[in-house]
Design a protein around this motif. Structure first.
Motif, PDB file in Angstrom:
ATOM      1  N   GLU A 181       5.197   8.925  -3.155  1.00 56.30           N
ATOM      2  CA  GLU A 181       5.413  10.348  -2.855  1.00 56.30           C
ATOM      3  C   GLU A 181       4.637  10.775  -1.611  1.00 56.30           C
ATOM      4  OE1 GLU A 181       2.047   9.591  -5.348  1.00 56.30           O
ATOM      5  OE2 GLU A 181       4.151   9.087  -5.624  1.00 56.30           O
ATOM      6  N   VAL A 182       3.547  10.094  -1.304  1.00 51.66           N
ATOM      7  CA  VAL A 182       2.772  10.401  -0.100  1.00 51.66           C
ATOM      8  C   VAL A 182       3.433   9.811   1.148  1.00 51.66           C
ATOM      9  CG1 VAL A 182       0.577   9.991   1.088  1.00 51.66           C
ATOM     10  CG2 VAL A 182       0.590  10.535  -1.363  1.00 51.66           C
ATOM     11  N   PHE A 186       6.725   8.453   1.506  1.00 52.19           N
ATOM     12  CA  PHE A 186       8.162   8.463   1.717  1.00 52.19           C
ATOM     13  C   PHE A 186       8.746   9.827   1.376  1.00 52.19           C
ATOM     14  CE2 PHE A 186       6.940   4.099   0.707  1.00 52.19           C
ATOM     15  CZ  PHE A 186       7.458   3.425   1.798  1.00 52.19           C
ATOM     16  N   PRO A 187       9.808  10.210   2.067  1.00 51.49           N
ATOM     17  CA  PRO A 187      10.490  11.450   1.733  1.00 51.49           C
ATOM     18  C   PRO A 187      11.079  11.359   0.327  1.00 51.49           C
ATOM     19  CG  PRO A 187      11.729  10.200   3.372  1.00 51.49           C
ATOM     20  CD  PRO A 187      10.413   9.527   3.221  1.00 51.49           C
ATOM     21  N   ALA A 188      11.337  12.503  -0.264  1.00 52.52           N
ATOM     22  CA  ALA A 188      11.815  12.548  -1.641  1.00 52.52           C
ATOM     23  C   ALA A 188      13.045  11.666  -1.848  1.00 52.52           C
ATOM     24  CB  ALA A 188      12.139  13.993  -2.029  1.00 52.52           C
ATOM     25  N   GLN A 189      13.073  10.988  -2.975  1.00 53.05           N
ATOM     26  CA  GLN A 189      14.221  10.170  -3.350  1.00 53.05           C
ATOM     27  C   GLN A 189      15.190  11.039  -4.132  1.00 53.05           C
ATOM     28  OE1 GLN A 189      12.702   7.468  -1.430  1.00 53.05           O
ATOM     29  NE2 GLN A 189      14.059   6.422  -2.843  1.00 53.05           N
ATOM     30  N   ALA A 190      16.445  10.948  -3.830  1.00 52.70           N
ATOM     31  CA  ALA A 190      17.438  11.713  -4.579  1.00 52.70           C
ATOM     32  C   ALA A 190      17.466  11.268  -6.040  1.00 52.70           C
ATOM     33  CB  ALA A 190      18.816  11.517  -3.956  1.00 52.70           C
ATOM     34  N   LEU A 191      17.450   9.958  -6.216  1.00 56.62           N
ATOM     35  CA  LEU A 191      17.736   9.422  -7.537  1.00 56.62           C
ATOM     36  C   LEU A 191      16.491   9.180  -8.366  1.00 56.62           C
ATOM     37  CD1 LEU A 191      20.612   8.213  -8.685  1.00 56.62           C
ATOM     38  CD2 LEU A 191      19.083   6.237  -8.921  1.00 56.62           C
ATOM     39  N   ASN A 192      16.333   9.986  -9.430  1.00 59.21           N
ATOM     40  CA  ASN A 192      15.316   9.664 -10.432  1.00 59.21           C
ATOM     41  C   ASN A 192      13.905   9.664  -9.843  1.00 59.21           C
ATOM     42  OD1 ASN A 192      14.462   9.111 -12.951  1.00 59.21           O
ATOM     43  ND2 ASN A 192      15.281   7.038 -13.075  1.00 59.21           N
ATOM     44  N   GLY A 193      13.669  10.548  -8.886  1.00 58.65           N
ATOM     45  CA  GLY A 193      12.334  10.629  -8.287  1.00 58.65           C
ATOM     46  C   GLY A 193      11.939   9.306  -7.672  1.00 58.65           C
ATOM     47  N   SER A 195       0.824  -1.204   0.000  1.00 61.03           N
ATOM     48  CA  SER A 195       0.000   0.000   0.000  1.00 61.03           C
ATOM     49  C   SER A 195       0.865   1.265   0.000  1.00 61.03           C
ATOM     50  CB  SER A 195      -0.945  -0.057   1.204  1.00 61.03           C
ATOM     51  OG  SER A 195      -1.236   1.223   1.687  1.00 61.03           O
ATOM     52  N   TRP A 196       1.926   1.264   0.772  1.00 63.43           N
ATOM     53  CA  TRP A 196       2.846   2.411   0.755  1.00 63.43           C
ATOM     54  C   TRP A 196       3.437   2.614  -0.633  1.00 63.43           C
ATOM     55  CZ3 TRP A 196       5.720   0.444   5.712  1.00 63.43           C
ATOM     56  CH2 TRP A 196       4.987   0.827   6.852  1.00 63.43           C
ATOM     57  N   LEU A 197       3.816   1.507  -1.260  1.00 63.25           N
ATOM     58  CA  LEU A 197       4.473   1.606  -2.570  1.00 63.25           C
ATOM     59  C   LEU A 197       3.508   2.061  -3.662  1.00 63.25           C
ATOM     60  CD1 LEU A 197       6.793  -1.545  -2.611  1.00 63.25           C
ATOM     61  CD2 LEU A 197       7.425   0.846  -2.206  1.00 63.25           C
ATOM     62  N   LYS A 198       2.233   2.017  -3.355  1.00 64.02           N
ATOM     63  CA  LYS A 198       1.244   2.465  -4.346  1.00 64.02           C
ATOM     64  C   LYS A 198       1.321   3.986  -4.526  1.00 64.02           C
ATOM     65  CE  LYS A 198      -3.589   1.598  -5.380  1.00 64.02           C
ATOM     66  NZ  LYS A 198      -3.883   0.514  -6.331  1.00 64.02           N
ATOM     67  N   ASP A 199       1.622   4.703  -3.443  1.00 61.72           N
ATOM     68  CA  ASP A 199       1.770   6.161  -3.494  1.00 61.72           C
ATOM     69  C   ASP A 199       3.040   6.573  -2.781  1.00 61.72           C
ATOM     70  OD1 ASP A 199      -0.732   7.106  -4.775  1.00 61.72           O
ATOM     71  OD2 ASP A 199      -1.643   6.068  -3.067  1.00 61.72           O
ATOM     72  N   VAL A 239      11.316   2.661  -4.097  1.00 62.02           N
ATOM     73  CA  VAL A 239      11.732   3.174  -2.797  1.00 62.02           C
ATOM     74  C   VAL A 239      12.774   2.219  -2.236  1.00 62.02           C
ATOM     75  CG1 VAL A 239      10.928   3.773  -0.478  1.00 62.02           C
ATOM     76  CG2 VAL A 239       9.431   4.151  -2.453  1.00 62.02           C
ATOM     77  N   CYS A 240      13.789   2.767  -1.557  1.00 62.25           N
ATOM     78  CA  CYS A 240      14.842   1.881  -1.078  1.00 62.25           C
ATOM     79  C   CYS A 240      14.466   1.235   0.264  1.00 62.25           C
ATOM     80  CB  CYS A 240      16.178   2.604  -1.011  1.00 62.25           C
ATOM     81  SG  CYS A 240      16.227   3.898   0.212  1.00 62.25           S
ATOM     82  N   VAL A 241      15.132   0.135   0.541  1.00 64.11           N
ATOM     83  CA  VAL A 241      14.797  -0.711   1.686  1.00 64.11           C
ATOM     84  C   VAL A 241      14.788   0.068   2.992  1.00 64.11           C
ATOM     85  CG1 VAL A 241      15.488  -2.784   2.958  1.00 64.11           C
ATOM     86  CG2 VAL A 241      15.811  -2.677   0.478  1.00 64.11           C
ATOM     87  N   GLY A 242      15.770   0.925   3.170  1.00 64.49           N
ATOM     88  CA  GLY A 242      15.897   1.669   4.414  1.00 64.49           C
ATOM     89  C   GLY A 242      14.675   2.511   4.735  1.00 64.49           C
TER      90      GLY A 242
END
Lengths: 99, 99
Positions: free
Chosen positions: B26-27, B29-36, B20-24, B41-44
DNA sequence: TTGGCATATCGAGAATAACCGATATATATT
DNA sequence: AATATATATCGGTTATTCTCGATATGCCAA
């Protein structure tokens, strides 16, 4: 609908097989005396095809019912189980839209 | 698609939450440096929200990937995971038509 | 009411899953 | 090369699932 409970119920080869049999009862089971297949199929017939013990099959049917995927009707000594097609439609939509 | 494996992967509250988190992203997780969020999203970051240990989260992500529900991209020290939407569409259709 | 089926429930052993902490393996930085 | 960070893997403990045999319950027939 408890999603985890539904997916757990579906996480077993034999339970998936039972659901598949119940999709076309006239193909997979001998004729039912009572009301054709309208009530579903009784436990004994499912047990006979399953290769597992009666107690295991009974338990499996209960878990599918707790998940809302099938429903039961008691008629005399027999308990008939049939699929709850609405639940499958709802699950399909849930996966399409929400999961 | 191994149906039992897919349903097992979905049979856990935390794994459903991750999906469910991975569905959105940007809502959640904090911004990803790489390629939006294109790589996912990374494991951490997933670990940070999960309340479980890093090893457990890593194992959960592997099981979701084995089931085909997510895919990973390694970039430097990071592994990014994202949903495989085709798998969810296929699963939805499977339940609608075959299960 | 006794006996006979059909189904459900109980108790148990073995297998699997849910976690964890510790450690290993990549990769990046200095 | 040494260190730091991110992720994966390993070994272990506890909880859950699988599956069984035995027994209980419910319903029917004699």
């Amino acid at each position: 609908m408890d999603q985890v409970e539904v997916f757990k119920a579906l996480s077993n080869k034999t339970r998936l097989q039972i659901l598949s049999w119940l999709k076309d009862p006239e193909v997979h089971f001998p004729a039912q005396a009572l009301n054709g297949y309208a009530n579903g199929v009784c436990v004994g017939q499912i047990h006979a095809k399953s290769g597992l013990t009666q107690s295991t099959v009974s338990e499996y049917l209960s878990s599918l019912q707790r998940a809302g995927l099938i429903s039961s009707t008691r008629v005399g000594q027999w308990t008939y189980y049939k699929r709850n097609e609405e639940a499958f439609k709802a699950l399909s939509k849930l996966i399409e839209a929400d999961i």
